[in-house]
Design a protein around this motif. Structure first.
Motif, short mmCIF file in Angstrom:
data_model
loop_
_atom_site.label_atom_id
_atom_site.label_comp_id
_atom_site.label_asym_id
_atom_site.label_seq_id
_atom_site.Cartn_x
_atom_site.Cartn_y
_atom_site.Cartn_z
N UNK A 1 1.00 -1.08 -0.35
CA UNK A 1 -0.23 0.00 -0.02
C UNK A 1 0.81 1.46 -0.30
N UNK A 2 1.33 1.17 0.73
CA UNK A 2 2.82 2.08 0.73
C UNK A 2 3.10 2.87 -0.54
N UNK A 3 3.72 1.34 -0.90
CA UNK A 3 4.98 1.54 -2.40
C UNK A 3 3.47 1.91 -3.69
N UNK A 4 2.49 1.95 -3.20
CA UNK A 4 0.79 1.92 -4.52
C UNK A 4 0.81 3.57 -4.15
N UNK A 5 1.23 4.33 -2.78
CA UNK A 5 0.90 5.92 -2.79
C UNK A 5 2.37 6.38 -3.24
N UNK A 6 2.93 5.59 -2.68
CA UNK A 6 4.45 6.57 -3.89
C UNK A 6 3.85 6.47 -5.15
N UNK A 7 4.16 5.81 -5.93
CA UNK A 7 3.43 5.92 -7.21
C UNK A 7 2.68 6.42 -7.64
N UNK A 8 1.67 6.56 -6.79
CA UNK A 8 0.41 7.31 -7.07
C UNK A 8 1.28 9.00 -6.91
N UNK A 9 2.03 9.48 -6.21
CA UNK A 9 2.18 10.62 -6.03
C UNK A 9 1.42 10.77 -4.46
N UNK A 10 0.74 10.18 -3.50
CA UNK A 10 0.45 10.68 -2.27
C UNK A 10 1.23 10.96 -1.42
N UNK A 11 0.43 11.55 -0.62
CA UNK A 11 1.91 12.42 0.88
C UNK A 11 1.50 11.26 0.96
N UNK A 12 3.16 10.95 2.06
CA UNK A 12 2.97 10.07 2.86
C UNK A 12 4.14 10.69 3.87
N UNK A 13 3.45 9.86 5.25
CA UNK A 13 3.96 9.98 6.46
C UNK A 13 4.37 9.54 7.44
N UNK A 14 5.65 8.88 7.80
CA UNK A 14 6.23 8.22 8.62
C UNK A 14 6.98 8.94 9.72
N UNK A 15 6.26 8.06 11.21
CA UNK A 15 6.70 9.04 12.10
C UNK A 15 7.58 7.14 13.15
N UNK A 16 8.64 7.79 13.06
CA UNK A 16 9.36 6.54 14.65
C UNK A 16 8.50 6.56 16.46
N UNK A 17 8.08 6.12 16.45
CA UNK A 17 8.22 6.16 17.96
C UNK A 17 8.70 5.80 19.08
N UNK A 18 8.77 5.58 19.94
CA UNK A 18 10.39 6.05 20.95
C UNK A 18 10.18 4.64 20.87
#
Length: 142
Positions: A31-48
């Motif tokens: 799903x993340x790769x598909x969102x990248x291909x379509x140009x959608x904005x992706x936010x990644x947050x690393x939890x402590x």
């Protein structure tokens, strides 16, 4: 049933659809790769505390601070030498091995070995079992 009238169907049409993707499916690599291909904005947050078994507030608790501030060397109470000598003497008088004595009181042989070497933390229930099995008074001697 003839003569009652025309038969009619009063059923509602049913539409079956797939469920909306849940949060785990949204984070799926496909799903993340598909969102990248379509140009959608992706936010990644690393939890402590991600992937750990610790609570977020357990980094420095009050107990840890108290232990750090303590100046004395603290240790557990150990079996006194008088008690370990009494246990050994009573066991030898009964001509029992540590393993046999442990079996009599339903404990592991390691428990008897720790009591006789003085490494165990005294437990009154185990001492009572030892008194009964050995027929000797072990408590109250100092």
């Amino acid at each position: 049933m003839a003569g009652i009238g025309p038969l009619t169907q009063d059923w509602e049409p049913v539409v079956i659809r797939k469920k909306a993707p849940n949060t785990a499916a949204k984070k799926d690599e496909k799903a993340v790769n598909a969102a990248r291909r379509s140009g959608a904005e992706i936010e990644t947050v690393r939890k402590s505390t991600a992937g750990t078994n610790k609570a977020a507030s357990s980094s420095t608790s009050l107990n840890t601070r108290k232990l750090d501030d303590e100046t004395e060397n603290l240790s557990h109470e150990r079996v006194p030498t008088e008690l370990k000598k009494c246990i050994m003497q009573a066991r030898m008088d009964k001509k029992l091995t540590q393993a046999q004595l442990a079996q009599l009181i339903n404990e592991k042989p390691q428990v008897i070995q720790e009591y006789e070497s003085g490494k165990a933390i005294p437990n009154q229930q185990i001492i009572i079992k030892l008194e009964r099995a050995l027929g000797a008074k072990l408590r109250g001697k100092k």
